[in-house]
Design a protein around this motif. Structure first.
Motif, short mmCIF file in Angstrom:
data_model
loop_
_atom_site.label_atom_id
_atom_site.label_comp_id
_atom_site.label_asym_id
_atom_site.label_seq_id
_atom_site.Cartn_x
_atom_site.Cartn_y
_atom_site.Cartn_z
N GLY A 82 0.82 -1.22 0.00
CA GLY A 82 0.00 0.00 0.00
C GLY A 82 0.84 1.26 0.00
O GLY A 82 2.08 1.21 -0.13
N GLY A 83 0.16 2.38 0.16
CA GLY A 83 0.84 3.67 0.13
C GLY A 83 1.89 3.81 1.22
O GLY A 83 2.98 4.34 1.00
N THR A 84 1.58 3.32 2.41
CA THR A 84 2.50 3.48 3.53
C THR A 84 3.81 2.75 3.26
O THR A 84 4.90 3.31 3.44
CB THR A 84 1.85 2.94 4.83
OG1 THR A 84 0.63 3.66 5.04
CG2 THR A 84 2.76 3.10 6.03
N ASP B 296 5.82 4.57 0.50
CA ASP B 296 6.49 5.77 1.00
C ASP B 296 7.74 5.39 1.81
O ASP B 296 8.82 5.97 1.63
CB ASP B 296 5.54 6.59 1.90
CG ASP B 296 4.47 7.33 1.09
OD1 ASP B 296 4.60 7.40 -0.15
OD2 ASP B 296 3.51 7.84 1.70
N HIS C 8 1.77 13.17 4.37
CA HIS C 8 1.07 12.12 5.12
C HIS C 8 2.03 11.56 6.18
O HIS C 8 3.25 11.58 6.00
CB HIS C 8 0.67 11.02 4.14
CG HIS C 8 -0.28 10.02 4.72
ND1 HIS C 8 0.15 8.88 5.35
CD2 HIS C 8 -1.63 9.99 4.77
CE1 HIS C 8 -0.90 8.18 5.75
NE2 HIS C 8 -2.00 8.84 5.43
N ALA D 162 2.78 8.67 6.68
CA ALA D 162 3.60 7.59 6.11
C ALA D 162 4.97 8.14 5.69
O ALA D 162 5.96 7.40 5.67
CB ALA D 162 2.90 6.96 4.90
N MET E 194 4.40 15.38 -1.75
CA MET E 194 3.20 14.74 -2.28
C MET E 194 2.60 15.53 -3.43
O MET E 194 2.79 16.75 -3.53
CB MET E 194 2.16 14.54 -1.17
CG MET E 194 1.51 15.82 -0.69
SD MET E 194 0.84 15.75 1.01
CE MET E 194 0.07 14.17 1.16
N ASN F 29 -3.92 15.04 1.08
CA ASN F 29 -5.10 14.24 1.40
C ASN F 29 -6.12 14.97 2.26
O ASN F 29 -7.28 14.61 2.28
CB ASN F 29 -4.70 12.92 2.08
CG ASN F 29 -3.73 13.12 3.22
OD1 ASN F 29 -2.67 13.70 3.05
ND2 ASN F 29 -4.12 12.67 4.39
N ASP G 115 4.44 11.16 -3.28
CA ASP G 115 3.32 10.35 -2.82
C ASP G 115 2.13 10.78 -3.67
O ASP G 115 1.59 11.88 -3.49
CB ASP G 115 3.10 10.62 -1.33
CG ASP G 115 1.88 9.89 -0.77
OD1 ASP G 115 0.96 9.60 -1.55
OD2 ASP G 115 1.85 9.64 0.44
N VAL H 162 -0.68 9.05 -3.92
CA VAL H 162 -1.81 8.23 -3.48
C VAL H 162 -3.16 8.93 -3.76
O VAL H 162 -4.13 8.30 -4.14
CB VAL H 162 -1.65 7.89 -1.97
CG1 VAL H 162 -2.95 7.39 -1.36
CG2 VAL H 162 -0.54 6.86 -1.79
N GLN H 163 -3.19 10.26 -3.58
CA GLN H 163 -4.46 10.97 -3.76
C GLN H 163 -4.62 11.55 -5.17
O GLN H 163 -5.65 12.16 -5.46
CB GLN H 163 -4.58 12.11 -2.73
CG GLN H 163 -4.65 11.64 -1.29
CD GLN H 163 -5.98 10.98 -0.92
OE1 GLN H 163 -6.96 11.05 -1.66
NE2 GLN H 163 -6.02 10.34 0.23
N SER I 160 -1.70 3.69 -3.96
CA SER I 160 -2.45 2.79 -3.07
C SER I 160 -3.73 2.35 -3.76
O SER I 160 -4.44 3.18 -4.33
CB SER I 160 -2.78 3.55 -1.78
OG SER I 160 -3.66 2.80 -1.00
N HIS J 125 -6.63 1.17 -2.49
CA HIS J 125 -7.96 1.40 -1.92
C HIS J 125 -8.46 2.84 -2.06
O HIS J 125 -9.59 3.14 -1.66
CB HIS J 125 -8.02 0.92 -0.46
CG HIS J 125 -7.28 1.75 0.52
ND1 HIS J 125 -7.90 2.66 1.33
CD2 HIS J 125 -5.96 1.81 0.85
CE1 HIS J 125 -7.00 3.22 2.13
NE2 HIS J 125 -5.81 2.72 1.85
N LYS J 126 -7.64 3.73 -2.63
CA LYS J 126 -8.13 5.10 -2.86
C LYS J 126 -8.76 5.24 -4.25
O LYS J 126 -9.28 6.29 -4.60
CB LYS J 126 -6.97 6.10 -2.76
CG LYS J 126 -6.14 5.99 -1.51
CD LYS J 126 -6.83 6.49 -0.28
CE LYS J 126 -5.87 6.38 0.90
NZ LYS J 126 -6.40 6.92 2.12
N1 PMP Z 1 -0.35 8.78 1.49
C1 PMP Z 1 -1.49 9.48 1.40
C2 PMP Z 1 -1.47 10.85 0.82
C3 PMP Z 1 -2.68 8.93 1.86
O1 PMP Z 1 -3.80 9.63 1.80
C4 PMP Z 1 -2.65 7.63 2.41
C5 PMP Z 1 -3.92 6.99 2.96
N2 PMP Z 1 -4.56 7.75 3.94
C6 PMP Z 1 -1.44 6.94 2.46
C7 PMP Z 1 -0.31 7.54 1.99
C8 PMP Z 1 -1.35 5.55 3.03
O2 PMP Z 1 -1.81 4.60 2.10
P1 PMP Z 1 -2.23 3.13 2.60
O3 PMP Z 1 -3.49 3.28 3.36
O4 PMP Z 1 -2.41 2.36 1.32
O5 PMP Z 1 -1.10 2.59 3.39
#
Ligand code: PMP
Length: 385
Positions: A70-72, A75, A98, A100, A145, A149, A174, A176-177, A197, A199-200
């Motif tokens: 995932g995103g975390t 990162d 974030h 992360a 980023m 977010n 990042d 992710v968003q 990520s 799930h976004k």
């Molecule tokens: N970076 C950003 C900008 C996010 O919004 C999120 C999720 N809240 C993450 C990283 C973390 O992603 P994940 O939930 O897939 O670990």
């Protein structure tokens, strides 16, 4: 009572088509993509097709795509991998990243890494000039980023990448968003390391991508098996990978249509808020600087004090409305979000904020329902104050 979900920056529902694409890889095609037999090979073929598809969407080579949880993780891997490979000691980032990213660089202090924070302007945007000013010969990587977010603000990624490249410093973003919502091409934007990520973007949770340009100095962070060309050990999450690729394909296919839809919902929401609460609403980010699906605002009472954001959230939840607010409960105390504090928002105003984030299935009647319920909730809170 209907449930209205306006929290898509937190997570999105899995798209039915994504679910259908994933299904065969749970019970029938369950092979380990690293096994030498038929079932393993079927999984491997599907994974490589997904990798190719994802690479194409972001303008990368398939070999530059590493699947993560995932995103975390992406990162963490981007920053730790670049620091390890360059042997340098400074990481440039911003206080609005974030956790992360922020908690990663703070934790790296223990191994002698120094985080260097570039301050945002009053809108929450990071300027390329400030990044340029912060770069030294000790800079291992810059991590900024694409879309914030909480605020929805969009950073000038290409300009930031340009200043990094002028100084030969790898640039991580990042995204992710932003992926699936804005055009993201690693070559056009000049990104060397990028996080996605699932799930976004209406894909599954627990799957992500780290893009790594093949010329970027980077070392694996997660060790174990020989998966992902020895760059990320661990049995591949085959259904997750298939789901992420399908989710990205659908988002890309409908990106412009979704953007128009979000703009329409946002302007209906903003107009409604301004007409129902002309004195009490303040926007925490300017719509012109933001992606259209994220809206962050604060609500004040008749005396100009911020309303209790926790209570507001709870009351909206009782009405079936899911939104986020800009505070976090840390060790029992409510603290304003680091992002809202980072743009200089007063603590009480930050604690009275709510973030609305739209998704593709939201409708105009849902916006109208929300506005009516918000008015009822605010009056109720006033009466019991
Ligand atoms: N970076 C950003 C900008 C996010 O919004 C999120 C999720 N809240 C993450 C990283 C973390 O992603 P994940 O939930 O897939 O670990």
């Amino acid at each position: 009572m209907q449930t209205i979900y306006f929290d898509h920056a937190a997570t999105t529902p899995l798209d039915e088509q994504v679910f259908e694409a994933m299904k065969p890889y749970f019970c029938e095609e369950f092979g380990n993509a690293n096994s030498a037999h038929q079932l393993g090979n079927n999984a491997k073929v599907a994974v490589e097709e997904a990798r190719e598809k994802i690479a194409q969407f972001i303008g990368a080579e398939p070999a530059e795509i590493i699947f993560t949880s995932g995103g975390t993780e992406s990162d963490n891997a981007a920053i730790k991998g670049a620091v390890a490979a360059t042997g340098k000691t400074e990481v440039i980032t911003s206080p609005l990243e974030h956790h992360a990213v922020l908690h990663t660089v703070e934790a790296m202090k223990r191994s002698g890494v120094k985080p260097v924070y570039v301050e945002p302007d009053e809108r929450g945007i990071i300027s390329a000039q400030k990044v340029a000013d912060a770069i030294t010969e000790r800079t291992a990587v810059v991590s900024i980023m694409h879309v914030n977010n909480e605020l929805g603000t969009i950073n000038p990624i290409k300009e930031i990448a340009d200043v990094c490249h002028q100084r030969n410093v790898p640039f991580h973003s990042d995204t992710v968003q932003s992926v699936g919502k804005l055009p993201v091409d690693v070559n056009e934007l000049g990104i060397d390391l990028l996080s996605i990520s699932g799930h976004k973007i209406y894909g599954p949770k627990g799957i992500g991508v780290l893009y790594m340009r093949h010329t970027t100095p980077w070392m694996p962070w997660m060790h174990g098996g020989s998966q992902e060309r020895r760059r990320r050990g661990g049995t591949l999450n085959v259904p997750g990978i298939i789901g992420l690729a399908k989710a990205l394909e659908l988002c890309e296919e409908h990106r412009e249509e979704h953007t128009r839809h979000f703009k329409n919902l946002r302007s209906r929401m903003v107009d409604g808020l301004q007409s129902k609460f002309p004195e009490a609403i303040s926007m925490n980010a300017d719509c012109d600087d933001c992606v259209p699906h994220i809206l962050n605002m604060s609500l004040t009472d008749d005396d100009g004090n911020g309303v209790d954001g926790e209570m507001l959230l709870l009351n909206l939840d009782m009405e079936g409305i899911c939104v986020s607010n800009g505070s976090a409960c840390t060790s029992g105390a409510v603290e304003p979000s680091h992002v809202l504090a980072g743009i200089g928002l007063d603590e009480h105003i930050a604690n009275s904020s709510i973030r609305i984030s739209f998704g593709k299935n939201n409708t105009e009647p849902q916006v109208d329902y929300f506005l009516d319920k918000l008015q009822e909730v605010v009056s109720r809170m006033k009466a019991t104050a």
